[in-house]
Scaffold this active site. Structure first.
Site, PDB file in Angstrom:
ATOM      1  N   SER A 109       0.834  -1.195   0.000  1.00 19.59           N
ATOM      2  CA  SER A 109       0.000   0.000   0.000  1.00 19.59           C
ATOM      3  C   SER A 109       0.877   1.257   0.000  1.00 19.59           C
ATOM      4  O   SER A 109       1.714   1.414  -0.888  1.00 19.59           O
ATOM      5  CB  SER A 109      -0.960  -0.045   1.194  1.00 19.59           C
ATOM      6  N   ASP A 125      -8.661  -5.957  -5.306  1.00 18.11           N
ATOM      7  CA  ASP A 125      -8.254  -4.812  -4.490  1.00 18.11           C
ATOM      8  C   ASP A 125      -8.949  -3.562  -5.019  1.00 18.11           C
ATOM      9  O   ASP A 125      -8.553  -3.000  -6.038  1.00 18.11           O
ATOM     10  CB  ASP A 125      -6.734  -4.645  -4.545  1.00 18.11           C
ATOM     11  N   HIS A 175      -6.863  -6.236  -0.648  1.00 19.29           N
ATOM     12  CA  HIS A 175      -5.690  -5.427  -0.304  1.00 19.29           C
ATOM     13  C   HIS A 175      -4.897  -6.150   0.791  1.00 19.29           C
ATOM     14  O   HIS A 175      -4.939  -5.769   1.966  1.00 19.29           O
ATOM     15  CB  HIS A 175      -6.183  -4.055   0.173  1.00 19.29           C
TER      16      HIS A 175
END
Length: 758
Positions: free
Chosen positions: A349, A469, A499
């Site tokens: 991320s 995601d 994610h």
């Protein structure tokens, strides 16, 4: 379990025997396979003095225990080798399997049996994953087969966990970055937390650039969240102009200061288990949060190259090109004389995003990035096609909200007291620059777009990304992967999760692949390891991965949307609108069950289709007013078993990242029954229908014709599956919630879906 083995490097018997002997395995002068195998097992059971007892606890076949086999005049066969190998790998005969041949085929057992080259077979067995997710050799090392002597030991091109994690050096330094992000007239100092094993040699570094690691301010974050209940703006037609720009850097003073050892230590850090894995294998771990975080200087600029420069400075320091101080007093320098200058970056991320940004600087010393679920353009994270588009699950978040969350200097009351006035001044400037009013691309967002600088990447690149995601959407990795220059070695792991991290999954030897790669690039180990360009998790079968050459194709398959005309209303009753606004998940449930304001089109397939890339909707429509937005989703519809998007725990704390160090759970995406699966989706402002750099007018009830690209995907559909297209206006998870009274009218005969087909 099903084996998908990509990390094992094929090794001939002579080399295999030498590597085995270097580890401490002893073999007879005899070249008889049975005697060689018995000698291997005698060493394998190193923890027990009673080898016969250990061997007798295994079976050679369903009628004979292994000790009886060794005492009998019977040859070692493939069947017996496989039976024993499976038991060493944690499979239990009679419970995990009853038919040996069927089971080895079912799990794609990768170890070949060659009675004329048994050393190669044994070597391959040790380089194969145990049922617990660890290589068999790593499982042995975990139990103490080789002691922690702080020396590199290699097997099959990979370094083993022989560094003592109970005696780690934990130190803090403050690296000077050539930036002044808060305009206080001084270069910014960046706090760096280092964990490293003791070693007589210079060692490489695995670095995680994490703006979260010095703490987050959730109270400030929540207060800053934006309301999504607002009208869709009516924008004047115009063109948008942006320019590539480089940041201004300072010339740092080379002061005449003493050089000393570090003077600050720490006891604990919330580490990343992939880093822990490398820490026990002779790689230093560095965690750095960058500008605007606790114990560092500066303002949280969130995503631009000023922030990237604060991380780049750490790599420069590791290579002797930047200075580090013992403290904020700037009275003494600290050298990274333990470092060999070679760096890999890790993280998911925001953390992976910083890896992307760093790679585009071309900084010398950065050899590999492992960027998981990483952003390549911040506009595409918070906006889409001229619309506010919140990341999945976080309506109301924006970049200035992220700044509030990660400006951890606010967690230190004294520091914040001194910085508060300047901080809010800079934050307010940022809130204006993000331009939530229009949702358009601008220079601020261009400065946070790494794609134009992808041409500068020189390091090897590894991406992982989930095709489910909807936080950091698949377009982020699709664009970055395809923007890299042809000279760059690039790799992409595409899974069907959301994610999430994937390094502790049972079905794929990800950690071991990274071990082999980092040994090549950071330790200079010559090996024949080659990682495929793309490893894709097949969505039709459990635990099946396959290699591909490209993400995206020019081949297309056209599906007409139908005949006649269809209308989509935007406005809901006040009660329904409030319910959806309070709980976007209730909107999603109604959307998938056909209860929202939507157009639903279903297309049963009469052939297999392999989607690879961006599906495009060519639409012909009108809006009843001079503005409008359209949302779309592409679904695999119908009750059947599909991969879930969240990994489940298969076994608790069975994966040892060293020698009883940083244990973690073994996980996998489950195959479960579901009624639908989102393949792709997208949102678009009708005023931005021809690209980000042009805002066009919309005339009420006048026909518009345009292409609407959905998020890229890699997805396999089979004959008989049902492909569903959902068209609607407001998406209560992502877009602004405008409940005004307008409708879209679609000419189905002039509209079609274009699918990218491999």
């Amino acid at each position: 379990m099903r084996y998908n083995q990509f990390s094992y490097i094929k090794t001939d018997g002579q080399v295999a025997k030498k590597e085995l002997e270097n580890l401490g395995f002893h073999f007879p002068i005899s070249n008889k396979p049975k005697e060689i195998f018995r000698s291997f097992l005698n060493t394998y059971f190193f923890q027990s003095s009673d080898k016969d007892y250990q061997i007798a606890s295994f079976i050679a076949d369903f009628e004979t225990d292994l000790l009886s086999f060794f005492n009998a005049d019977k040859p070692l066969t493939k069947e017996i080798f496989d039976m024993v190998s499976l038991q060493l790998l944690g499979f239990i005969p009679g419970f995990d399997f009853e038919n040996l041949k069927e089971f080895t085929s079912q799990i794609a057992f990768p170890v070949p049996f060659n009675e004329n080259d048994l050393f190669a077979s044994i070597h391959h067995l040790l380089g194969t994953r145990h049922k617990n997710g660890m290589l068999l050799i790593d499982d042995l090392i975990s139990k103490g087969f080789l002691g922690p002597d702080n020396t590199y030991h290699f097997f099959n091109g990979k370094t083993l966990a022989t560094f003592d994690t109970s005696q780690l050096i934990k130190e803090v330094v403050y690296v000077e970055a050539p930036i002044d992000s808060d305009n206080d007239g001084k270069s910014d100092l960046i706090k760096v937390m280092i964990l490293r094993p003791r070693s007589q040699k210079q060692i490489p570094t695995v670095m995680t650039a994490s703006p979260y690691h010095q703490g987050i301010n959730e109270v400030a974050n929540d207060k800053k969240l934006h309301s999504m209940q607002t009208d869709l703006p009516l924008k004047e037609a115009h063109k948008i102009h942006v320019a590539d720009a480089s940041i201004s850097t300072l010339v740092c003073e080379n002061a005449d200061l003493p050089i000393t050892e570090n003077t600050e230590q720490f006891s604990y850090i919330d580490s990343y288990t992939l880093n822990d894995y490398f820490l026990s294998r002779g790689f230093a771990n560095i965690y750095v949060s960058g500008v605007g975080t606790a114990d560092s200087d500066g303002f949280m600029t969130s995503g631009d190259y000023v922030q990237i420069e604060s991380f780049k400075a750490i790599i420069d320091w590791l290579n002797g090109r930047a200075k580090a101080f013992t403290s904020h007093k700037r009275e003494a320098y600290v050298l990274a004389n333990w470092s060999n200058g070679k760096v890999a970056t890790t993280g998911k991320s925001y953390l992976g995003t910083m890896s992307n940004g760093l790679a585009t600087t071309g900084v010398e010393g950065l050899e590999v990035i492992i960027a998981e679920a990483a952003i390549s353009s911040w506009y595409d994270y918070y906006r889409e096609n001229g619309l506010i588009c919140s990341p999945g699950g976080y309506p109301g978040e924006d970049l200035d909200v992220l700044t509030e969350l990660t400006y951890s200097r606010s967690l230190h009351a004294g520091d914040f007291l001194r910085q508060k006035e300047k901080y809010y001044q800079l934050l307010n400037q940022q809130s204006q620059a993000i331009d939530r009013d229009s949702g358009d691309y601008n220079q601020f967002w261009h400065d946070r777009n790494y794609l134009p600088n992808a041409k500068n990447v020189t390091c090897e690149v590894v991406f992982t990304h989930g095709l489910q995601d909807w936080n950091v959407k698949p377009r982020q990795v699709y664009n970055m992967f395809n923007a890299l220059p042809g000279s760059v070695a690039k790799h992409l792991f595409l899974h069907h999760g959301q994610h999430v991290y994937m390094h502790n999954w049972q079905s794929i030897d990800f950690k071991e692949c990274m071990n082999a790669l980092l040994c090549q690039k950071l330790l200079g180990i010559a090996s024949n390891f080659q990682l495929p360009a793309i490893l894709w998790q097949n969505n039709q079968e459990e635990q099946k991965w396959q290699s591909l050459e490209e993400f995206g194709t020019s081949n297309t398959f056209r599906i007409p949307l139908g005949e006649g005309f269809a209308k989509i209303s935007n406005q809901y009753s006040t009660e329904t609108f409030e319910r959806y606004s309070k709980d976007f998940k209730s909107f999603k449930r109604d959307l998938f069950s056909g209860k929202a304001n939507q157009l639903s089109l279903e297309f049963p397939l009469d052939q297999d289709l392999q989607l690879n890339g961006e599906a495009i909707l060519h639409l012909s429509l009108t809006s009843s007013v001079s503005k409008g937005l359209i949302s779309a989703q592409l679904l695999d519809k119908g009750l059947k078993k599909r991969l879930g998007d969240t990994p489940t725990i298969l076994d608790l704390k069975v994966m040892d990242n060293g020698q009883n160090f940083s244990r973690e759970d073994l996980k996998e995406l489950p195959m479960r029954e579901s009624t639908e699966r989102v393949i792709s989706k997208g949102v678009l402002n009708l005023q931005n229908r021809d690209g980000l750099l042009e805002v066009q007018s919309v005339e009420a009830d006048q026909w518009l014709s345009f292409d609407f690209k959905l998020q890229p995907s890699l997805y396999q559909l089979r004959k008989g599956d049902c492909l569903q297209v959902l068209l609607y206006t407001t998406d209560f998870e992502h877009t602004v919630r405008d409940n005004s009274d307008y409708e879209l009218r679609i000419n189905l005969e002039k509209s079609y879906l274009s699918l990218p087909i491999a």
